[in-house]
Design a protein around this motif. Structure first.
Motif, PDB file in Angstrom:
ATOM      1  N   ARG A  74       0.737  -1.274   0.017  1.00 43.65           N
ATOM      2  CA  ARG A  74       0.100   0.217  -0.037  1.00 43.65           C
ATOM      3  C   ARG A  74       0.825   1.248   0.098  1.00 43.65           C
ATOM      4  NH1 ARG A  74      -4.937  -1.591   3.971  1.00 43.65           N
ATOM      5  NH2 ARG A  74      -5.370  -3.660   3.006  1.00 43.65           N
ATOM      6  N   GLY A  75       2.191   1.079  -0.095  1.00 39.19           N
ATOM      7  CA  GLY A  75       3.120   2.237  -0.171  1.00 39.19           C
ATOM      8  C   GLY A  75       3.677   2.712   1.046  1.00 39.19           C
ATOM      9  N   TYR A  76       3.467   2.190   2.184  1.00 39.38           N
ATOM     10  CA  TYR A  76       3.781   2.521   3.477  1.00 39.38           C
ATOM     11  C   TYR A  76       5.561   2.612   3.766  1.00 39.38           C
ATOM     12  CZ  TYR A  76      -0.871   2.273   4.824  1.00 39.38           C
ATOM     13  OH  TYR A  76      -2.414   2.600   5.097  1.00 39.38           O
ATOM     14  N   ALA A  77       6.309   1.362   3.248  1.00 39.41           N
ATOM     15  CA  ALA A  77       7.533   1.360   3.265  1.00 39.41           C
ATOM     16  C   ALA A  77       8.129   2.047   2.312  1.00 39.41           C
ATOM     17  CB  ALA A  77       7.930   0.106   3.146  1.00 39.41           C
ATOM     18  N   THR A  78       7.382   2.300   1.102  1.00 35.59           N
ATOM     19  CA  THR A  78       7.998   3.372   0.062  1.00 35.59           C
ATOM     20  C   THR A  78       7.908   4.815   0.551  1.00 35.59           C
ATOM     21  OG1 THR A  78       7.228   1.846  -1.491  1.00 35.59           O
ATOM     22  CG2 THR A  78       7.372   3.983  -2.278  1.00 35.59           C
ATOM     23  N   ALA A  79       6.991   5.256   1.223  1.00 34.66           N
ATOM     24  CA  ALA A  79       6.819   6.416   1.790  1.00 34.66           C
ATOM     25  C   ALA A  79       7.992   6.819   2.868  1.00 34.66           C
ATOM     26  CB  ALA A  79       5.384   6.651   2.389  1.00 34.66           C
ATOM     27  N   LEU A  80       8.522   5.789   3.615  1.00 39.21           N
ATOM     28  CA  LEU A  80       9.188   5.954   4.723  1.00 39.21           C
ATOM     29  C   LEU A  80      10.469   5.838   3.799  1.00 39.21           C
ATOM     30  CD1 LEU A  80       8.227   3.364   7.615  1.00 39.21           C
ATOM     31  CD2 LEU A  80       7.783   6.025   7.176  1.00 39.21           C
ATOM     32  N   LEU A  81      10.893   5.321   3.128  1.00 41.63           N
ATOM     33  CA  LEU A  81      12.015   5.362   2.302  1.00 41.63           C
ATOM     34  C   LEU A  81      12.212   6.639   1.425  1.00 41.63           C
ATOM     35  CD1 LEU A  81      12.336   1.629   0.831  1.00 41.63           C
ATOM     36  CD2 LEU A  81      13.882   2.703   2.615  1.00 41.63           C
ATOM     37  N   ALA A  82      11.234   7.234   1.089  1.00 37.34           N
ATOM     38  CA  ALA A  82      11.132   8.392   0.276  1.00 37.34           C
ATOM     39  C   ALA A  82      11.450   9.505   1.163  1.00 37.34           C
ATOM     40  CB  ALA A  82       9.914   8.701  -0.310  1.00 37.34           C
ATOM     41  N   ALA A  83      10.908   9.585   2.480  1.00 38.38           N
ATOM     42  CA  ALA A  83      11.492  10.530   3.705  1.00 38.38           C
ATOM     43  C   ALA A  83      12.867  10.386   4.021  1.00 38.38           C
ATOM     44  CB  ALA A  83      10.344  10.340   4.793  1.00 38.38           C
ATOM     45  N   LEU A  84      13.181   9.169   3.948  1.00 37.69           N
ATOM     46  CA  LEU A  84      14.709   9.071   4.838  1.00 37.69           C
ATOM     47  C   LEU A  84      15.767  10.039   4.332  1.00 37.69           C
ATOM     48  CD1 LEU A  84      16.146   7.139   6.723  1.00 37.69           C
ATOM     49  CD2 LEU A  84      16.945   5.727   4.579  1.00 37.69           C
ATOM     50  N   PRO A  85      15.971  10.216   3.097  1.00 37.73           N
ATOM     51  CA  PRO A  85      17.091  11.099   2.518  1.00 37.73           C
ATOM     52  C   PRO A  85      17.178  12.641   3.246  1.00 37.73           C
ATOM     53  CG  PRO A  85      16.243  10.061   0.663  1.00 37.73           C
ATOM     54  CD  PRO A  85      15.249   9.554   1.942  1.00 37.73           C
ATOM     55  N   SER A  86      16.077  12.838   3.526  1.00 39.60           N
ATOM     56  CA  SER A  86      16.089  14.464   4.226  1.00 39.60           C
ATOM     57  C   SER A  86      16.406  14.557   5.723  1.00 39.60           C
ATOM     58  CB  SER A  86      14.612  15.015   3.839  1.00 39.60           C
ATOM     59  OG  SER A  86      13.674  14.371   4.627  1.00 39.60           O
ATOM     60  N   LEU A  87      16.110  12.881   6.308  1.00 39.98           N
ATOM     61  CA  LEU A  87      16.585  13.002   7.499  1.00 39.98           C
ATOM     62  C   LEU A  87      18.028  12.496   7.940  1.00 39.98           C
ATOM     63  CD1 LEU A  87      13.438  11.194   8.475  1.00 39.98           C
ATOM     64  CD2 LEU A  87      13.812  13.288   9.023  1.00 39.98           C
ATOM     65  N   VAL A  88      18.777  12.183   6.887  1.00 40.71           N
ATOM     66  CA  VAL A  88      20.243  11.613   7.203  1.00 40.71           C
ATOM     67  C   VAL A  88      20.808  12.185   6.291  1.00 40.71           C
ATOM     68  CG1 VAL A  88      19.382   9.355   7.754  1.00 40.71           C
ATOM     69  CG2 VAL A  88      19.756   9.756   5.274  1.00 40.71           C
ATOM     70  N   ARG A  89      20.800  13.665   6.227  1.00 36.03           N
ATOM     71  CA  ARG A  89      21.749  14.607   5.191  1.00 36.03           C
ATOM     72  C   ARG A  89      22.904  14.911   5.732  1.00 36.03           C
ATOM     73  NH1 ARG A  89      18.926  16.371   0.972  1.00 36.03           N
ATOM     74  NH2 ARG A  89      16.682  17.008   1.321  1.00 36.03           N
ATOM     75  N   ASP A  90      22.951  14.671   7.120  1.00 41.47           N
ATOM     76  CA  ASP A  90      24.340  14.842   7.813  1.00 41.47           C
ATOM     77  C   ASP A  90      25.329  13.577   7.811  1.00 41.47           C
ATOM     78  OD1 ASP A  90      22.743  13.593   9.586  1.00 41.47           O
ATOM     79  OD2 ASP A  90      23.770  14.085  11.139  1.00 41.47           O
ATOM     80  N   PHE A  91      24.854  12.627   7.072  1.00 44.20           N
ATOM     81  CA  PHE A  91      25.703  11.399   6.580  1.00 44.20           C
ATOM     82  C   PHE A  91      26.561  11.344   5.062  1.00 44.20           C
ATOM     83  CE2 PHE A  91      22.861  10.006   9.886  1.00 44.20           C
ATOM     84  CZ  PHE A  91      23.646   9.052  10.686  1.00 44.20           C
ATOM     85  N   ASP A  92      27.444  10.588   4.988  1.00 43.32           N
ATOM     86  CA  ASP A  92      27.884  10.708   3.723  1.00 43.32           C
ATOM     87  C   ASP A  92      27.166   9.836   2.761  1.00 43.32           C
ATOM     88  OD1 ASP A  92      30.386  12.131   4.642  1.00 43.32           O
ATOM     89  OD2 ASP A  92      31.264  10.287   5.400  1.00 43.32           O
ATOM     90  N   ILE A  93      26.613   8.853   3.246  1.00 36.64           N
ATOM     91  CA  ILE A  93      25.809   7.817   2.524  1.00 36.64           C
ATOM     92  C   ILE A  93      24.715   7.037   3.415  1.00 36.64           C
ATOM     93  CG2 ILE A  93      27.662   5.901   2.934  1.00 36.64           C
ATOM     94  CD1 ILE A  93      27.284   5.075   0.010  1.00 36.64           C
ATOM     95  N   ALA A  94      23.860   6.644   2.611  1.00 35.16           N
ATOM     96  CA  ALA A  94      22.840   5.513   3.299  1.00 35.16           C
ATOM     97  C   ALA A  94      23.167   4.335   2.896  1.00 35.16           C
ATOM     98  CB  ALA A  94      21.340   6.011   3.083  1.00 35.16           C
ATOM     99  N   ALA A  95      23.014   3.227   3.419  1.00 30.18           N
ATOM    100  CA  ALA A  95      23.289   1.800   2.816  1.00 30.18           C
ATOM    101  C   ALA A  95      22.378   1.000   3.742  1.00 30.18           C
ATOM    102  CB  ALA A  95      24.350   1.484   3.167  1.00 30.18           C
ATOM    103  N   LEU A  96      22.265  -0.276   3.037  1.00 24.52           N
ATOM    104  CA  LEU A  96      21.202  -1.384   3.937  1.00 24.52           C
ATOM    105  C   LEU A  96      21.860  -2.834   3.288  1.00 24.52           C
ATOM    106  CD1 LEU A  96      18.909  -1.891   1.774  1.00 24.52           C
ATOM    107  CD2 LEU A  96      17.917  -0.001   2.706  1.00 24.52           C
ATOM    108  N   CYS A  97      21.347  -3.696   3.760  1.00 26.30           N
ATOM    109  CA  CYS A  97      21.486  -5.095   3.116  1.00 26.30           C
ATOM    110  C   CYS A  97      19.900  -5.627   3.005  1.00 26.30           C
ATOM    111  CB  CYS A  97      22.365  -5.991   4.212  1.00 26.30           C
ATOM    112  SG  CYS A  97      22.554  -7.485   3.434  1.00 26.30           S
ATOM    113  N   PRO A  98      19.483  -5.401   1.992  1.00 25.80           N
ATOM    114  CA  PRO A  98      18.165  -5.777   1.762  1.00 25.80           C
ATOM    115  C   PRO A  98      17.792  -7.258   1.543  1.00 25.80           C
ATOM    116  CG  PRO A  98      18.937  -5.143  -0.507  1.00 25.80           C
ATOM    117  CD  PRO A  98      20.097  -4.735   0.533  1.00 25.80           C
ATOM    118  N   ALA A  99      16.847  -7.811   2.152  1.00 22.41           N
ATOM    119  CA  ALA A  99      16.336  -9.403   2.044  1.00 22.41           C
ATOM    120  C   ALA A  99      15.733  -9.365   0.343  1.00 22.41           C
ATOM    121  CB  ALA A  99      15.505  -9.603   2.908  1.00 22.41           C
ATOM    122  N   THR A 100      15.045  -8.276   0.113  1.00 24.98           N
ATOM    123  CA  THR A 100      14.524  -8.307  -1.274  1.00 24.98           C
ATOM    124  C   THR A 100      14.990  -7.108  -1.988  1.00 24.98           C
ATOM    125  OG1 THR A 100      12.499  -7.412  -0.624  1.00 24.98           O
ATOM    126  CG2 THR A 100      12.497  -9.550  -0.815  1.00 24.98           C
TER     127      THR A 100
END
Length: 120
Positions: A74-100
């Motif tokens: 229904r787009g909930y995780a997509t919305a959280l991932l879309a909001a993430l960049p503005s919340l982590v601007r003080d980092f050099d990079i964002a990363a993850l190890c996805p299951a999918t």
């Protein structure tokens, strides 16, 4: 709220997640709420990644991306991932190890291959 987050993640992963949270350590949480109850979650912790030939990168490492089974696609995780960049601007990079991969590729996440750690 911690109990609600844990219950959400337990349901999403189909198993108790307490040991995962314990191994990840403290971090920042982002919740998607529906009628005041959490339906989606992600968190990030500070890690340091060093791709071959690069400096250490202060990394917002994303963990425990989860959506309640009845609320998926229904787009909930997509919305959280879309909001993430503005919340982590003080980092050099964002990363993850996805299951999918499909969810993250849609959001523009790209593979960063880091291999060959020397043995000590």
């Amino acid at each position: 709220m911690h109990g609600a987050i844990r219950s959400l993640c337990d349901a999403a992963y189909g198993e108790p997640t307490e040991r995962f949270f314990a191994s990840i350590g403290p971090g920042e949480h982002l919740l998607g709420l529906l009628d005041g109850s959490p339906v989606s979650h992600l968190m990030w912790v500070t890690r340091w990644l060093q791709p071959a030939g690069s400096d250490l990168l202060r990394t917002a490492y994303v963990e425990m991306v989860a959506t309640a089974p009845a609320q998926r696609r229904r787009g909930y995780a997509t919305a959280l991932l879309a909001a993430l960049p503005s919340l982590v601007r003080d980092f050099d990079i964002a990363a993850l190890c996805p299951a999918t991969d499909w969810l993250y590729a849609r959001q523009g996440w790209r593979p960063l291959w880091v291999v060959d750690f020397p043995m000590f």
